[in-house]
Enzyme design. Structure first.
Site: not given
Ligand code: UD1
Length: 363
Positions: A204
């Site tokens: 991820h």
């Molecule tokens: C975040 C953390 C990472 C951790 C991970 C655990 C940061 C910079 N990164 O990364 O260190 O390992 O969480 O999972 O904080 N999205 C959804 N649904 C959700 C959450 C996210 O669809 O419930 C999608 C969205 O398109 C979003 C993307 O995932 O833009 C990334 O989510 P984000 O929380 O920004 O970062 P993670 O990759 O989850």
């Protein structure tokens, strides 16, 4: 002592569960949770709250996804208001996400002591958002809870010596608790796999998913690995559409994100785990399953030194070769990152250092 703990992303839910239980069981200390809303899908958030029996957050900021600046800024604005209203004696923040750094920055600017759990970890790669979050949070924190000596040494090298305690890792506590309720045979049967004859994979990280060619290369590696045993890959919401767009390799099963119990049941019985997650590398180690980490660096260097974790590039052949090696090896298994009683140590230390309102006394 009144504590406020900020959580927002999956690993923080796993980390905070044993600490929330310990705080509620101990006299002289109370605690509430603030959920930033960084993770919001049912499988990314609510499922963890129910499985880990986490208390309902007193505040839900609902910030959702966005660019790093937009997301972190929205958290800061909301956290200021909550902190000012609640006047906590300490703000507790875990790990290295955008929620982590927002929690610390807002508190530090308001003069509220900050306790950072999982302090001192470094990948030495400032291209990773998590590395920036960790460095900033450690330099803002008054109390720094390190999982092991290597993390404390990293802090010393950056001139941070006050308020540092080596306490082990809360994820170890969580794992101990989760494994009590896990039904391994049922989980394996649900996924149609046999013990020791499948791989578990998660991908991820932005650096592995944002560039289509990089993700394609990892998927080719998984295709090679799947010739040995089938691969189960619970896909993060950011990764799922990208994988389907590139094409799912044969014998690789893409499933919805799984909760802690299901993930740990599968990890414990997998032939090996392939991942780019931080927290999972430790859980895989504790469950005595070999790990292949698709990253250039890891913060969990002790797992590599112990011979249970291999860092690998995104080259498909390198992924397959490292996996074959991992499956064949069974090195000694020293205890790493504590004994599963980290929550008790953190609460003891909080009470000792912040017994009275105000900034902590030095060690
Ligand atoms: C975040 C953390 C990472 C951790 C991970 C655990 C940061 C910079 N990164 O990364 O260190 O390992 O969480 O999972 O904080 N999205 C959804 N649904 C959700 C959450 C996210 O669809 O419930 C999608 C969205 O398109 C979003 C993307 O995932 O833009 C990334 O989510 P984000 O929380 O920004 O970062 P993670 O990759 O989850």
């Amino acid at each position: 002592m009144k504590t406020l703990t900020v959580v927002g992303a999956r690993p923080e839910f796993v980390q905070t569960a044993p600490l929330a239980r310990e705080i509620s069981a101990r006299p002289g200390i109370t605690g509430d949770l603030i959920h930033t809303g960084q993770h919001y899908d049912y499988e990314m958030s609510e499922l963890f709250f129910s499985q880990l029996e986490l208390p309902e957050p007193k505040f839900h900021l609902g910030v959702g996804s966005g660019s790093h600046g937009v997301q972190t800024g929205a958290m800061l604005a909301e956290l200021d208001t909550v902190y000012l209203g609640e006047q906590p004696d300490v703000v507790i923040t875990h790990g290295d996400t955008n929620s982590t750094v927002a929690a610390a920055l807002s508190a530090a600017k308001l003069g509220i002591p900050v306790a950072h759990v999982e302090a001192g970890l470094r990948s030495w790669n400032r291209g990773m958002p998590e590395e920036l979050n960790r460095v900033v949070t450690d330099h803002l924190a008054d109390l720094l809870y390190c999982p092991g000596e290597a993390a404390a040494e990293n802090l010393r090298n950056e001139g941070i010596t006050e308020g540092v305690a080596i306490v082990g890792d809360l994820m170890r506590d969580s794992l101990r608790w989760t494994m009590q309720g896990v039904d391994v045979p049922k989980t394996l049967a649900d996924h149609g796999v046999s013990s020791g004859e499948f791989f578990f994979a998660t991908i991820h990280r932005a650096e592995n998913t944002d560039d289509r060619d990089v993700l394609r290369s990892i998927l080719e590696g998984l295709a090679g690995v799947a010739q040995i045993y089938p691969v189960i890959l619970p896909a993060h919401p950011r990764t799922r559409p990208l994988i389907h767009d590139i094409g799912v390799p044969p014998r690789v099963e893409i499933i919805e994100p799984v909760g802690h119990a299901e993930a740990m049941a599968l990890v414990g019985d997998a032939a090996a785990v392939l991942t780019d997650s931080g927290g999972l590398q430790k859980e895989v180690y504790w469950l005595q399953t070999p790990c292949v980490t698709v990253r250039e660096q890891t913060e969990w260097v002790e797992t590599v030194a112990a011979g249970w974790n291999r860092l690998v590039t995104t080259d498909p052949e390198a992924i397959e070769a490292a996996t074959r090696e991992a499956v064949a090896s069974r090195p000694a298994h020293p205890e790493l990152y504590g004994d599963g009683h980290t929550a008790e140590r953190i609460v003891d230390h909080l009470l000792m250092s912040l017994g009275r309102r105000g900034k902590p006394t030095s060690e």
